[in-house]
Design a protein around this motif. Structure first.
Motif, PDB file in Angstrom:
ATOM      1  N   ILE A  98       0.873  -1.163   0.000  1.00  0.00           N
ATOM      2  CA  ILE A  98       0.000   0.000   0.000  1.00  0.00           C
ATOM      3  C   ILE A  98       0.913   1.217   0.000  1.00  0.00           C
ATOM      4  O   ILE A  98       1.635   1.465   0.965  1.00  0.00           O
ATOM      5  N   GLY A  99       0.905   1.948  -1.115  1.00  0.00           N
ATOM      6  CA  GLY A  99       1.839   3.050  -1.284  1.00  0.00           C
ATOM      7  C   GLY A  99       1.168   4.407  -1.304  1.00  0.00           C
ATOM      8  O   GLY A  99      -0.005   4.542  -1.655  1.00  0.00           O
ATOM      9  N   PHE A 100       1.969   5.412  -0.940  1.00  0.00           N
ATOM     10  CA  PHE A 100       1.520   6.796  -0.887  1.00  0.00           C
ATOM     11  C   PHE A 100       2.547   7.649  -1.602  1.00  0.00           C
ATOM     12  O   PHE A 100       3.668   7.809  -1.118  1.00  0.00           O
ATOM     13  N   LEU A 138       7.049   3.417  -4.754  1.00  0.00           N
ATOM     14  CA  LEU A 138       6.297   4.210  -3.784  1.00  0.00           C
ATOM     15  C   LEU A 138       7.230   5.033  -2.902  1.00  0.00           C
ATOM     16  O   LEU A 138       8.311   4.591  -2.551  1.00  0.00           O
ATOM     17  N   LEU A 139       6.808   6.254  -2.571  1.00  0.00           N
ATOM     18  CA  LEU A 139       7.596   7.108  -1.673  1.00  0.00           C
ATOM     19  C   LEU A 139       7.530   6.599  -0.242  1.00  0.00           C
ATOM     20  O   LEU A 139       8.506   6.622   0.480  1.00  0.00           O
ATOM     21  N   ALA A 140       6.355   6.174   0.169  1.00  0.00           N
ATOM     22  CA  ALA A 140       6.151   5.667   1.529  1.00  0.00           C
ATOM     23  C   ALA A 140       5.052   4.628   1.458  1.00  0.00           C
ATOM     24  O   ALA A 140       4.198   4.678   0.572  1.00  0.00           O
ATOM     25  N   GLY A 141       5.060   3.695   2.385  1.00  0.00           N
ATOM     26  CA  GLY A 141       3.987   2.712   2.375  1.00  0.00           C
ATOM     27  C   GLY A 141       4.246   1.554   3.312  1.00  0.00           C
ATOM     28  O   GLY A 141       5.249   1.519   4.028  1.00  0.00           O
ATOM     29  N   LEU A 196       6.984  -1.804   6.930  1.00  0.00           N
ATOM     30  CA  LEU A 196       6.873  -0.383   6.591  1.00  0.00           C
ATOM     31  C   LEU A 196       8.078  -0.009   5.741  1.00  0.00           C
ATOM     32  O   LEU A 196       9.221  -0.292   6.126  1.00  0.00           O
ATOM     33  N   TYR A 197       7.817   0.606   4.588  1.00  0.00           N
ATOM     34  CA  TYR A 197       8.857   0.920   3.614  1.00  0.00           C
ATOM     35  C   TYR A 197       9.272   2.387   3.677  1.00  0.00           C
ATOM     36  O   TYR A 197       8.444   3.261   3.862  1.00  0.00           O
ATOM     37  N   ASN A 241       9.583  12.549   4.061  1.00  0.00           N
ATOM     38  CA  ASN A 241      10.180  13.842   3.683  1.00  0.00           C
ATOM     39  C   ASN A 241      11.547  13.668   3.058  1.00  0.00           C
ATOM     40  O   ASN A 241      11.906  14.369   2.107  1.00  0.00           O
ATOM     41  N   HIS A 242      12.338  12.716   3.559  1.00  0.00           N
ATOM     42  CA  HIS A 242      13.657  12.437   2.982  1.00  0.00           C
ATOM     43  C   HIS A 242      13.519  11.938   1.551  1.00  0.00           C
ATOM     44  O   HIS A 242      14.205  12.434   0.652  1.00  0.00           O
ATOM     45  N   MET A 243      12.632  10.974   1.334  1.00  0.00           N
ATOM     46  CA  MET A 243      12.461  10.421  -0.013  1.00  0.00           C
ATOM     47  C   MET A 243      11.931  11.490  -0.978  1.00  0.00           C
ATOM     48  O   MET A 243      12.369  11.577  -2.114  1.00  0.00           O
ATOM     49  N   LYS A 244      11.007  12.275  -0.492  1.00  0.00           N
ATOM     50  CA  LYS A 244      10.411  13.341  -1.318  1.00  0.00           C
ATOM     51  C   LYS A 244      11.481  14.340  -1.751  1.00  0.00           C
ATOM     52  O   LYS A 244      11.545  14.714  -2.914  1.00  0.00           O
ATOM     53  N   SER A 245      12.348  14.744  -0.834  1.00  0.00           N
ATOM     54  CA  SER A 245      13.373  15.721  -1.202  1.00  0.00           C
ATOM     55  C   SER A 245      14.471  15.068  -2.042  1.00  0.00           C
ATOM     56  O   SER A 245      14.995  15.683  -2.977  1.00  0.00           O
ATOM     57  N   LYS A 246      14.806  13.821  -1.762  1.00  0.00           N
ATOM     58  CA  LYS A 246      15.847  13.123  -2.523  1.00  0.00           C
ATOM     59  C   LYS A 246      15.455  12.957  -3.985  1.00  0.00           C
ATOM     60  O   LYS A 246      16.276  13.094  -4.882  1.00  0.00           O
ATOM     61  N   TYR A 247      14.174  12.660  -4.215  1.00  0.00           N
ATOM     62  CA  TYR A 247      13.719  12.402  -5.583  1.00  0.00           C
ATOM     63  C   TYR A 247      12.890  13.551  -6.159  1.00  0.00           C
ATOM     64  O   TYR A 247      12.270  13.400  -7.192  1.00  0.00           O
ATOM     65  N   ASN A 248      12.881  14.699  -5.452  1.00  0.00           N
ATOM     66  CA  ASN A 248      12.121  15.870  -5.917  1.00  0.00           C
ATOM     67  C   ASN A 248      10.700  15.535  -6.327  1.00  0.00           C
ATOM     68  O   ASN A 248      10.210  15.974  -7.356  1.00  0.00           O
ATOM     69  N   SER A 249      10.069  14.705  -5.515  1.00  0.00           N
ATOM     70  CA  SER A 249       8.706  14.275  -5.859  1.00  0.00           C
ATOM     71  C   SER A 249       7.670  15.145  -5.191  1.00  0.00           C
ATOM     72  O   SER A 249       7.846  15.683  -4.160  1.00  0.00           O
TER      73      SER A 249
END
Length: 139
Positions: free
Chosen positions: A53-55, A71-74, A84-85, A131-139
């Motif tokens: 289940i991804g977000f 997925l960025l988080a899930g 938890l990923y 937040n880390h994944m979002k900033s790392k991948y500019n998503s």
């Protein structure tokens, strides 16, 4: 030719998937996590593959040329635990020390049930990882 990622977004209903989880605790914990992840990420849940289940999502490209989306988080309610990923747990040993009962893998945090962990600490881990994944991948 690079092999395609088998874990892709599907059109399967997340609620229908959660309803198939036979362990009652894991099923109810999944509903709690569903709300928590929606609140943290602002993204609707999407079933990736047959059990994640991804977000949100990001695009990756390796030096080998392999690329895809993930997925960025899930999380995934599994038979033995909930995985938890992308929690970023390896960067936050001070939070893990306060979390409660858990196990870790390279990119996963495994918990048996939410009642075994401090929800405020878990929320911090999920939020920090997202937040880390979002900033790392500019998503």
């Amino acid at each position: 030719m690079a092999s395609e990622n088998k874990t892709r977004p599907t059109s399967t209903s997340v609620q229908e998937f959660i309803d198939t989880v036979t362990n009652e605790t894991r099923r109810s914990d999944s509903m709690v996590l569903l709300g928590l992840y929606k609140k943290i990420t602002g993204h609707p849940p999407i079933l990736w593959g047959n059990s994640l289940i991804g977000f949100g999502s990001y695009h990756y490209k390796y030096d080998s040329g392999r690329e895809g989306d993930m997925l960025l988080a899930g999380f995934s309610p599994r038979k033995q635990n909930i995985a938890l990923y992308n929690t970023g747990h390896v960067r936050y040993p001070e939070l893990l020390a306060k979390l409660g009962k858990y196990k870790t893998g390279k990119s996963c945090l495994y918990i048996t049930r939410l009642s075994n962990v401090d929800m405020a600490v878990l929320t911090q881990l999920i939020e920090s990882g997202y937040n880390h994944m979002k900033s790392k991948y500019n998503s």
